[in-house]
Design a protein around this motif. Sequence first.
Motif, PDB file in Angstrom:
ATOM      1  N   ILE A  84       0.835  -1.204   0.000  1.00 39.48           N
ATOM      2  CA  ILE A  84       0.000   0.000   0.000  1.00 39.48           C
ATOM      3  C   ILE A  84       0.869   1.254   0.000  1.00 39.48           C
ATOM      4  CG2 ILE A  84      -1.640   1.349   1.380  1.00 39.48           C
ATOM      5  CD1 ILE A  84      -2.811  -1.358   2.326  1.00 39.48           C
ATOM      6  N   VAL A  85       1.924   1.242   0.786  1.00 42.44           N
ATOM      7  CA  VAL A  85       2.830   2.398   0.848  1.00 42.44           C
ATOM      8  C   VAL A  85       3.517   2.573  -0.500  1.00 42.44           C
ATOM      9  CG1 VAL A  85       4.861   3.379   1.978  1.00 42.44           C
ATOM     10  CG2 VAL A  85       3.125   2.183   3.348  1.00 42.44           C
ATOM     11  N   ALA A  86       3.960   1.476  -1.087  1.00 36.33           N
ATOM     12  CA  ALA A  86       4.614   1.554  -2.400  1.00 36.33           C
ATOM     13  C   ALA A  86       3.666   2.152  -3.435  1.00 36.33           C
ATOM     14  CB  ALA A  86       5.085   0.173  -2.838  1.00 36.33           C
ATOM     15  N   ARG A  87       2.432   1.672  -3.476  1.00 38.13           N
ATOM     16  CA  ARG A  87       1.462   2.169  -4.459  1.00 38.13           C
ATOM     17  C   ARG A  87       1.224   3.678  -4.286  1.00 38.13           C
ATOM     18  NH1 ARG A  87      -2.667  -1.219  -3.933  1.00 38.13           N
ATOM     19  NH2 ARG A  87      -2.348  -2.339  -5.865  1.00 38.13           N
ATOM     20  N   GLU A  88       1.012   4.116  -3.053  1.00 36.33           N
ATOM     21  CA  GLU A  88       0.745   5.534  -2.793  1.00 36.33           C
ATOM     22  C   GLU A  88       1.960   6.397  -3.120  1.00 36.33           C
ATOM     23  OE1 GLU A  88      -2.205   6.960  -1.907  1.00 36.33           O
ATOM     24  OE2 GLU A  88      -3.036   4.959  -2.196  1.00 36.33           O
ATOM     25  N   ALA A  89       3.148   5.909  -2.782  1.00 33.86           N
ATOM     26  CA  ALA A  89       4.369   6.677  -3.060  1.00 33.86           C
ATOM     27  C   ALA A  89       4.588   6.838  -4.555  1.00 33.86           C
ATOM     28  CB  ALA A  89       5.568   6.006  -2.402  1.00 33.86           C
ATOM     29  N   VAL A  90       4.351   5.771  -5.305  1.00 32.53           N
ATOM     30  CA  VAL A  90       4.499   5.848  -6.760  1.00 32.53           C
ATOM     31  C   VAL A  90       3.452   6.805  -7.349  1.00 32.53           C
ATOM     32  CG1 VAL A  90       4.330   4.535  -8.912  1.00 32.53           C
ATOM     33  CG2 VAL A  90       5.644   3.620  -6.988  1.00 32.53           C
ATOM     34  N   ALA A  91       2.233   6.752  -6.838  1.00 34.47           N
ATOM     35  CA  ALA A  91       1.196   7.674  -7.310  1.00 34.47           C
ATOM     36  C   ALA A  91       1.596   9.129  -7.061  1.00 34.47           C
ATOM     37  CB  ALA A  91      -0.140   7.364  -6.635  1.00 34.47           C
ATOM     38  N   ALA A  92       2.400   9.354  -6.023  1.00 37.15           N
ATOM     39  CA  ALA A  92       2.861  10.704  -5.701  1.00 37.15           C
ATOM     40  C   ALA A  92       4.126  11.095  -6.464  1.00 37.15           C
ATOM     41  CB  ALA A  92       3.101  10.827  -4.200  1.00 37.15           C
ATOM     42  N   GLY A  93       4.701  10.143  -7.208  1.00 36.68           N
ATOM     43  CA  GLY A  93       5.864  10.483  -8.018  1.00 36.68           C
ATOM     44  C   GLY A  93       7.121   9.670  -7.788  1.00 36.68           C
ATOM     45  N   ALA A  94       7.130   8.772  -6.820  1.00 38.71           N
ATOM     46  CA  ALA A  94       8.302   7.916  -6.620  1.00 38.71           C
ATOM     47  C   ALA A  94       8.502   7.047  -7.856  1.00 38.71           C
ATOM     48  CB  ALA A  94       8.145   7.044  -5.377  1.00 38.71           C
ATOM     49  N   GLU A  95       9.756   6.808  -8.219  1.00 39.10           N
ATOM     50  CA  GLU A  95      10.078   6.066  -9.434  1.00 39.10           C
ATOM     51  C   GLU A  95      10.727   4.713  -9.175  1.00 39.10           C
ATOM     52  OE1 GLU A  95      11.999   8.511 -12.477  1.00 39.10           O
ATOM     53  OE2 GLU A  95      11.506  10.253 -11.239  1.00 39.10           O
ATOM     54  N   MET A 109       2.942  -7.126  -2.710  1.00 40.44           N
ATOM     55  CA  MET A 109       3.977  -6.256  -3.275  1.00 40.44           C
ATOM     56  C   MET A 109       4.303  -6.586  -4.722  1.00 40.44           C
ATOM     57  SD  MET A 109       5.868  -3.583  -2.746  1.00 40.44           S
ATOM     58  CE  MET A 109       6.507  -3.249  -1.121  1.00 40.44           C
ATOM     59  N   LEU A 110       4.406  -7.844  -5.059  1.00 41.09           N
ATOM     60  CA  LEU A 110       4.747  -8.212  -6.431  1.00 41.09           C
ATOM     61  C   LEU A 110       3.677  -7.727  -7.408  1.00 41.09           C
ATOM     62  CD1 LEU A 110       6.854  -9.538  -8.181  1.00 41.09           C
ATOM     63  CD2 LEU A 110       5.688 -11.716  -7.838  1.00 41.09           C
ATOM     64  N   SER A 111       2.406  -7.867  -7.047  1.00 40.79           N
ATOM     65  CA  SER A 111       1.358  -7.407  -7.955  1.00 40.79           C
ATOM     66  C   SER A 111       1.348  -5.882  -8.056  1.00 40.79           C
ATOM     67  CB  SER A 111      -0.021  -7.951  -7.545  1.00 40.79           C
ATOM     68  OG  SER A 111      -0.386  -7.466  -6.279  1.00 40.79           O
ATOM     69  N   VAL A 112       1.635  -5.188  -6.968  1.00 43.61           N
ATOM     70  CA  VAL A 112       1.735  -3.730  -7.035  1.00 43.61           C
ATOM     71  C   VAL A 112       2.899  -3.330  -7.931  1.00 43.61           C
ATOM     72  CG1 VAL A 112       2.299  -1.643  -5.711  1.00 43.61           C
ATOM     73  CG2 VAL A 112       0.570  -3.230  -4.862  1.00 43.61           C
ATOM     74  N   ALA A 113       4.028  -4.000  -7.775  1.00 42.92           N
ATOM     75  CA  ALA A 113       5.197  -3.680  -8.604  1.00 42.92           C
ATOM     76  C   ALA A 113       4.891  -3.899 -10.079  1.00 42.92           C
ATOM     77  CB  ALA A 113       6.393  -4.516  -8.164  1.00 42.92           C
ATOM     78  N   LYS A 114       4.199  -4.974 -10.397  1.00 43.38           N
ATOM     79  CA  LYS A 114       3.803  -5.216 -11.785  1.00 43.38           C
ATOM     80  C   LYS A 114       2.847  -4.135 -12.282  1.00 43.38           C
ATOM     81  CE  LYS A 114       4.228 -10.243 -11.884  1.00 43.38           C
ATOM     82  NZ  LYS A 114       3.497 -11.512 -12.027  1.00 43.38           N
ATOM     83  N   GLU A 115       1.931  -3.738 -11.432  1.00 42.96           N
ATOM     84  CA  GLU A 115       0.926  -2.730 -11.797  1.00 42.96           C
ATOM     85  C   GLU A 115       1.556  -1.366 -12.071  1.00 42.96           C
ATOM     86  OE1 GLU A 115      -2.133  -0.112  -9.158  1.00 42.96           O
ATOM     87  OE2 GLU A 115      -2.149  -2.271  -8.774  1.00 42.96           O
ATOM     88  N   VAL A 116       2.454  -0.918 -11.193  1.00 43.19           N
ATOM     89  CA  VAL A 116       2.962   0.452 -11.299  1.00 43.19           C
ATOM     90  C   VAL A 116       4.167   0.586 -12.229  1.00 43.19           C
ATOM     91  CG1 VAL A 116       2.012   1.121  -9.066  1.00 43.19           C
ATOM     92  CG2 VAL A 116       4.382   0.294  -9.198  1.00 43.19           C
TER      93      VAL A 116
END
Length: 166
Positions: A84-95, A109-116
């Motif tokens: 959840i933290v990874a998804r929100e951080a990427v939505a805010a601009g983390a690369e 985490m793996l599915s979030v990484a694939k998604e983003v």
Amino acid sequence: MGVLNATPDSFSDGGKFFDPQAAVDHGLQLVHDGAGILDVGGESTRTNSVPVPVQDELARVMPVIEKLVASTDVPISIDTSKAIVAREAVAAGAEIINDVTGLEGDPEMLSVAKEVQVGICAMHMQGTPQTMQDAPIYDDVVEDIFGYLQARRDALLSGELSLIHI
């Protein structure tokens, strides 16, 4: 990589950058000093540290990430093992997602990484911060960690994920 620990219990800076503006100011100084990536974390992984709830981790990292994204072109990395933290951080601009569990600590985490579809920095940790110093077992510490990281790289690449090699 410049490290920004937005935690009160950081092993590396003793909590000096827990205040979001102090973290942002330090991050911009790190960029000025030559950092090519800023790694923002909101949960300590020092020995015997206690996990923090998702909402606390988000409250620590999101203001820092948002201000840094608006203030610099240097890529931002989110240091987290929570999807959840990874998804929100990427939505805010983390690369980049920097996960000390090698994307194995959170089943999402793996599915979030694939998604983003951002860069991945897969790390190694034996056990948890509460157990990692109890009785670490390695046949050959260098070979064992190298083998683990190589296996994680291969698994992530087969899942069509990008890797950042730092």
